[in-house]
Design a protein around this motif. Structure first.
Motif, PDB file in Angstrom:
ATOM      1  N   MET A  89       0.813  -1.195   0.000  1.00 29.86           N
ATOM      2  CA  MET A  89       0.000   0.000   0.000  1.00 29.86           C
ATOM      3  C   MET A  89       0.859   1.263   0.000  1.00 29.86           C
ATOM      4  N   SER A  90       2.101   1.149   0.434  1.00 28.01           N
ATOM      5  CA  SER A  90       2.899   2.339   0.657  1.00 28.01           C
ATOM      6  C   SER A  90       3.372   2.948  -0.653  1.00 28.01           C
ATOM      7  N   ASN A  91       3.341   4.278  -0.719  1.00 28.59           N
ATOM      8  CA  ASN A  91       3.962   4.970  -1.839  1.00 28.59           C
ATOM      9  C   ASN A  91       4.591   6.247  -1.309  1.00 28.59           C
ATOM     10  N   GLY A  92       5.235   6.981  -2.175  1.00 27.30           N
ATOM     11  CA  GLY A  92       5.993   8.138  -1.714  1.00 27.30           C
ATOM     12  C   GLY A  92       5.244   9.446  -1.747  1.00 27.30           C
ATOM     13  N   ASN A  93       3.942   9.410  -2.023  1.00 31.96           N
ATOM     14  CA  ASN A  93       3.201  10.660  -2.122  1.00 31.96           C
ATOM     15  C   ASN A  93       3.193  11.401  -0.802  1.00 31.96           C
ATOM     16  N   THR A  94       3.325  12.729  -0.886  1.00 26.15           N
ATOM     17  CA  THR A  94       3.291  13.574   0.296  1.00 26.15           C
ATOM     18  C   THR A  94       2.142  14.568   0.154  1.00 26.15           C
ATOM     19  N   TYR A  95       1.393  14.731   1.229  1.00 28.00           N
ATOM     20  CA  TYR A  95       0.246  15.638   1.238  1.00 28.00           C
ATOM     21  C   TYR A  95       0.434  16.649   2.357  1.00 28.00           C
ATOM     22  N   LYS A  96       0.019  17.890   2.077  1.00 29.01           N
ATOM     23  CA  LYS A  96       0.207  18.964   3.042  1.00 29.01           C
ATOM     24  C   LYS A  96      -1.031  19.169   3.894  1.00 29.01           C
ATOM     25  N   GLY A 138       3.047   8.787   2.165  1.00 25.33           N
ATOM     26  CA  GLY A 138       2.696   7.390   1.967  1.00 25.33           C
ATOM     27  C   GLY A 138       1.202   7.194   2.036  1.00 25.33           C
ATOM     28  N   MET A 139       0.784   6.101   2.686  1.00 25.96           N
ATOM     29  CA  MET A 139      -0.636   5.797   2.835  1.00 25.96           C
ATOM     30  C   MET A 139      -0.922   5.468   4.292  1.00 25.96           C
ATOM     31  N   PRO A 140      -2.109   5.830   4.782  1.00 17.87           N
ATOM     32  CA  PRO A 140      -2.454   5.506   6.161  1.00 17.87           C
ATOM     33  C   PRO A 140      -2.759   4.017   6.337  1.00 17.87           C
ATOM     34  N   ALA A 141      -2.694   3.570   7.593  1.00 20.97           N
ATOM     35  CA  ALA A 141      -3.008   2.176   7.906  1.00 20.97           C
ATOM     36  C   ALA A 141      -4.504   1.930   7.877  1.00 20.97           C
ATOM     37  N   ALA A 142      -5.293   2.959   8.157  1.00 19.67           N
ATOM     38  CA  ALA A 142      -6.748   2.814   8.186  1.00 19.67           C
ATOM     39  C   ALA A 142      -7.392   4.179   8.005  1.00 19.67           C
ATOM     40  N   MET A 143      -8.621   4.149   7.463  1.00 18.48           N
ATOM     41  CA  MET A 143      -9.389   5.386   7.284  1.00 18.48           C
ATOM     42  C   MET A 143     -10.849   5.095   7.594  1.00 18.48           C
ATOM     43  N   GLY A 144     -11.502   6.041   8.236  1.00 16.73           N
ATOM     44  CA  GLY A 144     -12.916   5.840   8.514  1.00 16.73           C
ATOM     45  C   GLY A 144     -13.478   7.006   9.289  1.00 16.73           C
ATOM     46  N   LEU A 187      -5.360   7.088   9.969  1.00 16.93           N
ATOM     47  CA  LEU A 187      -4.374   6.636  10.954  1.00 16.93           C
ATOM     48  C   LEU A 187      -3.060   6.312  10.261  1.00 16.93           C
ATOM     49  N   TRP A 188      -2.009   7.017  10.691  1.00 13.72           N
ATOM     50  CA  TRP A 188      -0.701   6.914  10.041  1.00 13.72           C
ATOM     51  C   TRP A 188       0.326   6.376  11.027  1.00 13.72           C
ATOM     52  N   ALA A 189       1.381   5.776  10.488  1.00 17.12           N
ATOM     53  CA  ALA A 189       2.558   5.511  11.312  1.00 17.12           C
ATOM     54  C   ALA A 189       3.080   6.865  11.796  1.00 17.12           C
ATOM     55  N   PRO A 190       3.489   6.942  13.069  1.00 16.81           N
ATOM     56  CA  PRO A 190       3.913   8.247  13.598  1.00 16.81           C
ATOM     57  C   PRO A 190       4.987   8.936  12.767  1.00 16.81           C
ATOM     58  N   ASP A 191       5.911   8.190  12.195  1.00 18.88           N
ATOM     59  CA  ASP A 191       6.994   8.841  11.447  1.00 18.88           C
ATOM     60  C   ASP A 191       6.565   9.261  10.040  1.00 18.88           C
ATOM     61  N   PHE A 196      -3.557  17.090  14.681  1.00 20.43           N
ATOM     62  CA  PHE A 196      -3.657  15.628  14.652  1.00 20.43           C
ATOM     63  C   PHE A 196      -3.566  15.131  16.086  1.00 20.43           C
ATOM     64  N   THR A 197      -3.842  13.853  16.282  1.00 16.10           N
ATOM     65  CA  THR A 197      -3.796  13.260  17.618  1.00 16.10           C
ATOM     66  C   THR A 197      -2.907  12.028  17.587  1.00 16.10           C
ATOM     67  N   GLU A 198      -1.912  12.008  18.464  1.00 13.88           N
ATOM     68  CA  GLU A 198      -1.046  10.830  18.575  1.00 13.88           C
ATOM     69  C   GLU A 198      -1.667   9.832  19.543  1.00 13.88           C
ATOM     70  N   HIS A 199      -1.697   8.573  19.127  1.00 12.14           N
ATOM     71  CA  HIS A 199      -2.192   7.481  19.973  1.00 12.14           C
ATOM     72  C   HIS A 199      -1.029   6.526  20.230  1.00 12.14           C
ATOM     73  N   PRO A 200      -0.178   6.835  21.223  1.00 15.30           N
ATOM     74  CA  PRO A 200       1.056   6.054  21.386  1.00 15.30           C
ATOM     75  C   PRO A 200       0.801   4.580  21.728  1.00 15.30           C
ATOM     76  N   LEU A 201      -0.282   4.289  22.422  1.00 15.75           N
ATOM     77  CA  LEU A 201      -0.532   2.891  22.792  1.00 15.75           C
ATOM     78  C   LEU A 201      -0.852   2.046  21.567  1.00 15.75           C
ATOM     79  N   TRP A 202      -1.469   2.655  20.561  1.00 16.99           N
ATOM     80  CA  TRP A 202      -1.781   1.953  19.318  1.00 16.99           C
ATOM     81  C   TRP A 202      -0.685   2.135  18.287  1.00 16.99           C
ATOM     82  N   GLY A 203       0.256   3.045  18.542  1.00 16.09           N
ATOM     83  CA  GLY A 203       1.336   3.268  17.588  1.00 16.09           C
ATOM     84  C   GLY A 203       0.879   3.931  16.302  1.00 16.09           C
ATOM     85  N   VAL A 204      -0.147   4.789  16.388  1.00 18.65           N
ATOM     86  CA  VAL A 204      -0.633   5.500  15.198  1.00 18.65           C
ATOM     87  C   VAL A 204      -0.906   6.966  15.539  1.00 18.65           C
ATOM     88  N   THR A 205      -0.931   7.770  14.490  1.00 22.89           N
ATOM     89  CA  THR A 205      -1.302   9.176  14.615  1.00 22.89           C
ATOM     90  C   THR A 205      -2.522   9.428  13.745  1.00 22.89           C
TER      91      THR A 205
END
Ligand SMILES: [Zn+2]
Ligand SMILES: [Zn+2]
Length: 144
Positions: free
Chosen positions: A1-8, A22-28, A48-52, A85-94
């Motif tokens: 799923m990952s690509n190099g696209n960047t969105y502002k 790239g691409m998020p892990a989930a959307m809804g 929901l994205w990987a934090p980095d 945005f909101t960081e969810h460290p326990l789930w490892g997503v932002t």
């Protein structure tokens, strides 16, 4: 799923800018009471994205944080109060709000916390009562 696209993305006044890559892990859509209260809206469109994958590119010194619980570190602009945005460290997503990254091709796949809904959305997507089982929820779906 990952690509190099960047969105502002940016806050309401534009002082804080960030990118997602790239691409998020989930959307809804999340219908929980916390999302309603924080967003001042009946529903939160989440990605929901990987934090980095999320980087603040301008106005870092204006980024404020509020954590009502350790599960969520809510980032906002201290100049305008606009949400970032909101960081969810326990789930490892932002969670980056879909409305904050308008050029990103948002494609929601499900609704979560639909038992708390104030806005029924008959779009044919699955309506999770709380959260998917793999995120610690019941995995139960509700009728629209
Ligand atoms: Zn701002
Ligand atoms: Zn929520």
């Amino acid at each position: 799923m990952s690509n190099g696209n960047t969105y502002k993305g940016a806050c309401f006044c534009g002082a804080v800018e960030f990118t997602v890559t790239g691409m998020p892990a989930a959307m809804g859509y999340c219908h929980c009471e916390s999302c309603q209260s924080w967003s001042a809206a009946p529903v939160n469109a989440f990605t929901l994205w990987a934090p980095d994958a999320v980087r603040v590119t301008n106005g870092t010194e204006r980024v404020g944080n509020f954590s009502k619980t350790p599960k969520s570190h809510r980032k906002y602009c201290r100049s305008c109060g606009g949400h970032l945005f909101t960081e969810h460290p326990l789930w490892g997503v932002t969670d980056v709000y879909a409305a904050s990254i308008p050029d990103f091709p948002y494609q929601p796949a499900l609704h979560v916390n639909y038992q708390e809904t104030r806005l029924r959305m008959r779009d044919g997507l699955p309506k999770m009562k709380d959260m998917p089982a793999e995120m610690g929820g019941s995995g139960v779906t509700l009728p629209e």
